[in-house]
Design an enzyme around this catalytic site. Sequence first.
Site, PDB file in Angstrom:
ATOM      1  CG  HIS A   1      -0.240   0.253   2.502  1.00  0.00           C
ATOM      2  ND1 HIS A   1       0.463  -0.735   3.133  1.00  0.00           N
ATOM      3  CD2 HIS A   1      -0.113   1.359   3.272  1.00  0.00           C
ATOM      4  CE1 HIS A   1       0.990  -0.252   4.249  1.00  0.00           C
ATOM      5  NE2 HIS A   1       0.662   1.015   4.348  1.00  0.00           N
TER       6      HIS A   1
HETATM    7  N1  UDP Z   1      -3.897  -5.421   8.568  1.00  0.00           N
HETATM    8  C1  UDP Z   1      -5.172  -5.954   8.682  1.00  0.00           C
HETATM    9  N2  UDP Z   1      -5.840  -6.317   7.558  1.00  0.00           N
HETATM   10  C2  UDP Z   1      -5.294  -6.228   6.309  1.00  0.00           C
HETATM   11  C3  UDP Z   1      -3.977  -5.699   6.202  1.00  0.00           C
HETATM   12  C4  UDP Z   1      -3.313  -5.290   7.346  1.00  0.00           C
HETATM   13  O1  UDP Z   1      -5.691  -6.074   9.802  1.00  0.00           O
HETATM   14  O2  UDP Z   1      -5.968  -6.576   5.335  1.00  0.00           O
HETATM   15  C5  UDP Z   1      -3.197  -4.997   9.796  1.00  0.00           C
HETATM   16  C6  UDP Z   1      -1.851  -5.629  10.002  1.00  0.00           C
HETATM   17  O3  UDP Z   1      -1.984  -6.888  10.622  1.00  0.00           O
HETATM   18  C7  UDP Z   1      -1.145  -4.610  10.870  1.00  0.00           C
HETATM   19  C8  UDP Z   1      -1.712  -3.302  10.374  1.00  0.00           C
HETATM   20  O4  UDP Z   1      -2.925  -3.622   9.700  1.00  0.00           O
HETATM   21  O5  UDP Z   1      -1.497  -4.768  12.227  1.00  0.00           O
HETATM   22  C9  UDP Z   1      -0.737  -2.683   9.430  1.00  0.00           C
HETATM   23  O6  UDP Z   1      -1.334  -1.651   8.767  1.00  0.00           O
HETATM   24  P1  UDP Z   1      -0.819  -1.110   7.356  1.00  0.00           P
HETATM   25  O7  UDP Z   1      -0.084  -2.183   6.643  1.00  0.00           O
HETATM   26  O8  UDP Z   1      -2.015  -0.509   6.703  1.00  0.00           O
HETATM   27  O9  UDP Z   1       0.126   0.118   7.773  1.00  0.00           O
HETATM   28  P2  UDP Z   1       1.658   0.263   8.202  1.00  0.00           P
HETATM   29  O10 UDP Z   1       1.930  -0.728   9.287  1.00  0.00           O
HETATM   30  O11 UDP Z   1       2.491   0.048   6.989  1.00  0.00           O
HETATM   31  O12 UDP Z   1       1.764   1.664   8.691  1.00  0.00           O
END
Ligand code: UDP
Length: 357
Positions: A207
């Site tokens: 993403h």
């Molecule tokens: N996550 C979720 N469902 C999904 C994809 C990610 O619950 O379909 C959770 C994942 O397990 C983690 C969090 O969302 O706890 C991560 O969010 P994201 O990847 O959007 O953001 P980042 O961590 O890169 O800031």
Amino acid sequence: MKIATVVGARPQFVKASMVSRALAESNSGVEEVIIHTGQHYDANMSQVFFDELEIPHPKYNLGIGGGSHGENTGRMIESIEKVLLKERPTWLLVYGDTDSTLAAAIAASKISIPIAHVEAGLRSFNRLMPEEVNRVVTDHVADILFTPTTSATAQLVKEGIPAQKIHQVGDVMHDAALHFAMIAKEKSDIICEVGLQEKKYILVTLHRQENTDNCERLTEILSGLSSSQLPVVWPMHPRTQARLEQFGLQVPDIVRVIKPVGYLDMIMLEKNACLIATDSGGVQKEAFFYSVPCLTLRDETEWVELVNVGANRLVEAKAEVLAAELRLNRGPVSNRLNLYGGGAASVEISSVMVGGH
Ligand code: UDP
């Protein structure tokens, strides 16, 4: 004491759930007011987390999402300032590195409300990432900085942040992984629902703007995935879905695209994967928590210790490089090293905040 928590995006719901619980259980009489900016608004990117993780209902939902970074951030600053002036909290509490984090920190700093930043000190050293600017600015206006790792603490010291403002508490996402792993096992049936076999599939998430908004990189990644020997499951972020449509790109047949899943289903998808390929910060760490090897589809990572211990590999966005990495046979990674604290980060954050240290 009143704490105003500002959240807006999926990873912040996961992080805030643990600290909100710790604050409520602190028996300190602290009142937490949750402000949801609306940055993530689809039910499967927002409401499902409030339901599953039992996060208190936001008192305010600002409904600001869908615009450009500048537009969203500007509108959020204006709206958050109004709420903060009305609520007059003792502290503003923010998480991570999103536009909601930055907007809340700027709004509070202009009206002299002290700011606590959870997940402070993370750096990719890539200022082209909107998240990098958000976290640098937030750290430098914050009054308490809660760091997850030794390298994050060292970075803040290097940037001249006074040591007494920094509290190395460990990672709240580790707390969440420990707390919800058993609950996920009981409640989620996603492996069956999607028709996956344990340890016989690859999980992909993507993403970050640097991947999704770059047609060339996205094409290379899709082409690399097409040579996977194992089925690939990909809970697709709405931004990625939109860009694929905009660029007219097709997902290869070996890839099963599903809608973004709730946190409990995500835990089960992660735990049962034989490999995870991602550009998510949170997912890189969760791979480690569940001993699953991880490929990070980026040129750098903030979570450097995972690369240093060999749990994670940075993979260039080139089809043949990714294809070669997918072909390698990897066993489970050891998660016995204590890289992210002992699972009590949220409780420590709560006690620092209510204790006023
Ligand atoms: N996550 C979720 N469902 C999904 C994809 C990610 O619950 O379909 C959770 C994942 O397990 C983690 C969090 O969302 O706890 C991560 O969010 P994201 O990847 O959007 O953001 P980042 O961590 O890169 O800031």
